[in-house]
Design a protein around this motif. Structure first.
Motif, PDB file in Angstrom:
ATOM      1  N   GLU A 402      29.333  44.241  30.206  1.00 37.94           N
ATOM      2  CA  GLU A 402      30.822  43.449  29.567  1.00 37.94           C
ATOM      3  C   GLU A 402      30.974  42.258  29.601  1.00 37.94           C
ATOM      4  OE1 GLU A 402      34.641  42.938  31.991  1.00 37.94           O
ATOM      5  OE2 GLU A 402      35.457  42.046  31.045  1.00 37.94           O
TER       6      GLU A 402
ATOM      7  N   LYS B  14      44.360  44.150  30.700  1.00 39.06           N
ATOM      8  CA  LYS B  14      42.993  43.589  30.254  1.00 39.06           C
ATOM      9  C   LYS B  14      43.348  42.482  29.593  1.00 39.06           C
ATOM     10  CE  LYS B  14      37.970  42.672  30.552  1.00 39.06           C
ATOM     11  NZ  LYS B  14      37.812  42.045  32.144  1.00 39.06           N
ATOM     12  N   ILE B  51      37.553  51.004  29.365  1.00 40.50           N
ATOM     13  CA  ILE B  51      37.248  51.223  30.535  1.00 40.50           C
ATOM     14  C   ILE B  51      37.046  52.420  31.220  1.00 40.50           C
ATOM     15  CG2 ILE B  51      39.015  50.760  32.535  1.00 40.50           C
ATOM     16  CD1 ILE B  51      40.124  48.452  30.831  1.00 40.50           C
ATOM     17  N   THR B  57      35.506  46.267  33.192  1.00 40.30           N
ATOM     18  CA  THR B  57      36.433  46.133  34.636  1.00 40.30           C
ATOM     19  C   THR B  57      37.896  45.156  33.971  1.00 40.30           C
ATOM     20  OG1 THR B  57      34.417  45.799  35.702  1.00 40.30           O
ATOM     21  CG2 THR B  57      36.430  45.722  37.120  1.00 40.30           C
ATOM     22  N   PRO B  58      38.381  46.619  34.681  1.00 40.04           N
ATOM     23  CA  PRO B  58      40.327  45.327  34.414  1.00 40.04           C
ATOM     24  C   PRO B  58      41.159  44.685  34.801  1.00 40.04           C
ATOM     25  CG  PRO B  58      40.398  48.329  35.317  1.00 40.04           C
ATOM     26  CD  PRO B  58      39.046  48.213  34.660  1.00 40.04           C
TER      27      PRO B  58
END
Lengths: 409, 247
Positions: A402, B14, B51, B57-58
């Protein structure tokens, strides 16, 4: 861990970037001999000028019939300067590197027993050759002074009607230097030269870390910018496989650089050997070369392991390159220190701080290999490998998909 | 319930700093459907797809992909999905064939199966052999996209996630890409979730559609059903009506 595809892809990609590979391997092969050539011939391109002003020019006979003259000293000086490539003048005309002024009364004072003779050396502080010229002048003047001293001692001995061995008066203490290894065993002259060479080899590591760092920067930041990374991150490839695959591939560049650097260093020493008739190559033992290549590989891997976590999180080439420069500078400090300091003998607090860096072990690997100390070599290699593994572990830990995707470009 | 769906997102939130990208988004995609996600720039389409593709990742909410919970079970999900990001690149110094083989080897290692999968990818891309063996740096944008889509579909994933698969392509290339996707669905029956700005493309390809606006799903259903429900001539009009006149 399926590391094979990453290495396969990276090596394929690398092998097709012929221009970069050629630049990396040719750089040390060309730069080292050019450095040697420039150091040899650049001095010849800058002829030095020395003025010898003899205002005395008289001859005086010592009691025993020997004639002493300032002209003798002038001749000695002139011969030595001409031999070493200087232009010698006997009058002040324009710029000079060094001037030697022999005043009136010099020869008379030289032959007396109650005073000393004086001459003046005028040194041009802006001249890069004046230091060397002064050294030559002082050597000649010392030799001449010693010769006159011997003549005077012999003369005095004759007056006193005693047999005198001049060195017993002029230098009554003679010394002899024995060369020993750190453990106390007798060392050879070759080993002394090799120690000096090993410092140079350690310093040369500074040139080999840069290409691999540039490669890994492109390998990670380039993937982000070329938009290939995001797809790759959703595959079943583990982050360890991605990090290790890229590191192993980039270290191949390090190996190429290391071999090219070793070849370049050999060329670096061939040229002075030809120019000065000293076979420096004879001091390059296979174990020293092997130690150098291993140290190169270790230094490259260390740099890659250090830069990897930063590159992974860097959004742009610019950020990655600034941090790369910081890593290279830190490595350079260690390599530079090794030129002047015996790291093993510095105070423990400083030594252990330096030993945190894998570069220090790389330097020590080269140095201990001179005496064939395999145990110390392996110890330093193991320490470096352990530190590199820790750094790789940190890189894997910091690998966060991420953050990679959203790092600003 | 959750495991019946290929994609199950429930009340997903998010944030990126002060910006809320997804605001309680819920989405269900049934297995074997082609599902379209429509929305303007910044609506949250790419975040949603990231996602689903296990990359992001939320902050809160539930995510189940192919019956597996994310992020806990992402290592189980990844071998079964493939993801084509928007403007995805390919490796320029590798040939088209090598690009396909690289991805095949990630899933199958250095095995004959990997070669077979790459051959299937070449078939999907339907580039002449001469072009497949050229370095990708010599490819046009359309050829690059065909290889990128082929490497996504050749693995016969249970779920393929395609973010704007025809973005930036001319009409011929876009038509070819749509044909590739249709052919793939017909052959494998896999689930596809794709995003697009092109409403005609969505109507052409998708069995079901969700309209996303400001991080929320504002409408969901079959294209014809949405047209009927909201009284539009096409999905564009439906979307503008739902999003408040294009504000």
């Amino acid at each position: 861990m399926n590391i094979y595809p990453v290495i396969w892809k990276e090596l394929k990609d690398m092998s097709r970037d012929i221009r970069t590979l050629a630049a990396i391997s040719l750089m040390p092969l060309l730069m080292m001999p050019l450095l040697a050539l420039s150091s040899i011939y650049a001095q010849g391109l800058q002829p030095g000028t020395v003025i010898i002003m003899d205002e005395d020019r008289i001859e005086i006979q010592l009691g025993n019939g020997t004639i002493i003259s300032s002209a003798n000293l002038t001749t000695w000086l002139k011969n030595e300067f001409v031999k070493t490539g200087y232009k010698v003048l006997n009058e002040e005309t324009g710029e000079f590197d060094l001037e030697i002024k022999i005043p009136k009364g010099f020869t008379k004072n030289l032959t007396l027993f109650n005073t000393t003779a004086e001459l003046t050396i005028v040194k041009n502080v802006a001249s890069s050759k004046s230091q060397n010229a002064e050294g030559i002048a002082r050597n000649v003047i010392n030799a001449f002074s010693h010769t006159v001293a011997e003549l005077k001692v012999k003369y005095l001995g004759r007056l006193a009607q005693i047999s005198i061995y001049p060195p017993s008066v002029l230098s009554p203490i003679s010394t002899y230097t024995e060369l020993v290894r750190p453990g106390g065993e007798e060392a050879t002259y070759e080993e002394t030269v090799q120690i000096a060479l090993s410092k140079l080899l350690a310093f040369s590591l500074v040139f080999v870390t840069t290409p691999s760092i540039a490669y890994i920067t492109d390998s990670v930041v380039g993937e982000k910018e070329r938009k290939t990374f995001e797809s790759l991150l959703t595959t079943p490839l583990s982050r360890s496989a991605i990090v290790l695959g890229k590191l192993v591939s980039a270290s191949f560049i390090g190996l190429v650089t290391g071999l090219a650097d070793a070849a370049g260093l050999i060329l670096f020493f061939i040229l002075p050997s030809i120019a000065y008739g000293v076979n420096l190559l004879a001091f390059f033992t296979p174990s020293l070369i092997l130690a150098h290549i291993t140290a190169v590989y270790v230094s490259v891997l260390a740099s890659l392991a250090l830069i990897m976590p930063i590159v992974i999180r860097s959004g742009s080439y610019r950020t990655a390159q600034v941090f790369s420069l910081i890593i290279i500078s830190a490595a350079s400090i260690v390599f530079f220190i090794s030129l002047y300091v015996d790291i093993n003998q510095i105070v423990p607090a400083a030594k252990y701080v330096l030993y945190i860096l894998p570069y220090t072990h790389a330097v020590q690997m080269i140095k201990v290999s001179v005496f064939g100390d395999l145990t110390s070599f392996l110890l330093h290699l193991s320490a470096a490998v352990a530190e590199i593994l820790i750094l790789i572990g940190v890189a894997i830990k910091l690998f966060n998909e991420e953050k990679i995707i959203y790092s600003r470009t | 319930m959750r495991i019946e769906y290929a994609v199950y997102l429930d009340k997903v939130v998010k944030d990126f700093g002060k910006v809320r990208a997804l605001d309680g988004l819920s989405l269900r995609v049934r297995p074997g459907t082609v599902f379209g996600l429509i929305g303007p720039n910044g609506a949250g389409k790419t975040t949603t797809l990231r996602i689903i593709s296990t990359l992001v990742t939320p902050d809160s909410g539930e995510v189940y992909i192919l019956g597996r919970k994310l992020p806990e079970e992402k290592d189980h999900v990844r071998p079964q999905i493939t993801y084509l990001p928007e403007d995805a690149g390919i490796y320029h110094r590798l040939t088209g064939w090598e690009n396909l083989l690289f991805y095949a080897m990630i899933y199958y290692g250095k095995t004959p199966e990997a070669e077979e999968v790459a051959k299937y990818g070449a078939q999907i891309a339907s580039l002449p052999e001469k072009d497949l063996n050229r370095k990708a740096s010599e490819y046009s944008k359309g050829m690059i996209r065909r290889i990128a889509i082929a490497r996504t579909l050749m693995l016969r994933p249970q779920l393929a996630i395609l973010d704007e698969p025809t973005s930036g392509l001319d009409i011929f290339s876009a038509y070819r890409v749509r044909k590739m996707i249709k052919g793939f669905v017909k052959e494998t029956g896999s689930t596809i979730i794709l995003s697009s700005h092109n409403m005609l493309e969505i109507e052409d390809l998708c069995d079901e559609v969700a309209l996303i606006h400001k991080g929320k799903i504002v409408a969901e259903g079959m294209p014809q059903e949405l047209l009927r429900r909201y009284g539009g001539r096409n999905l564009e009009e439906v979307f503008i009506a739902l999003a408040g006149g294009g504000e």
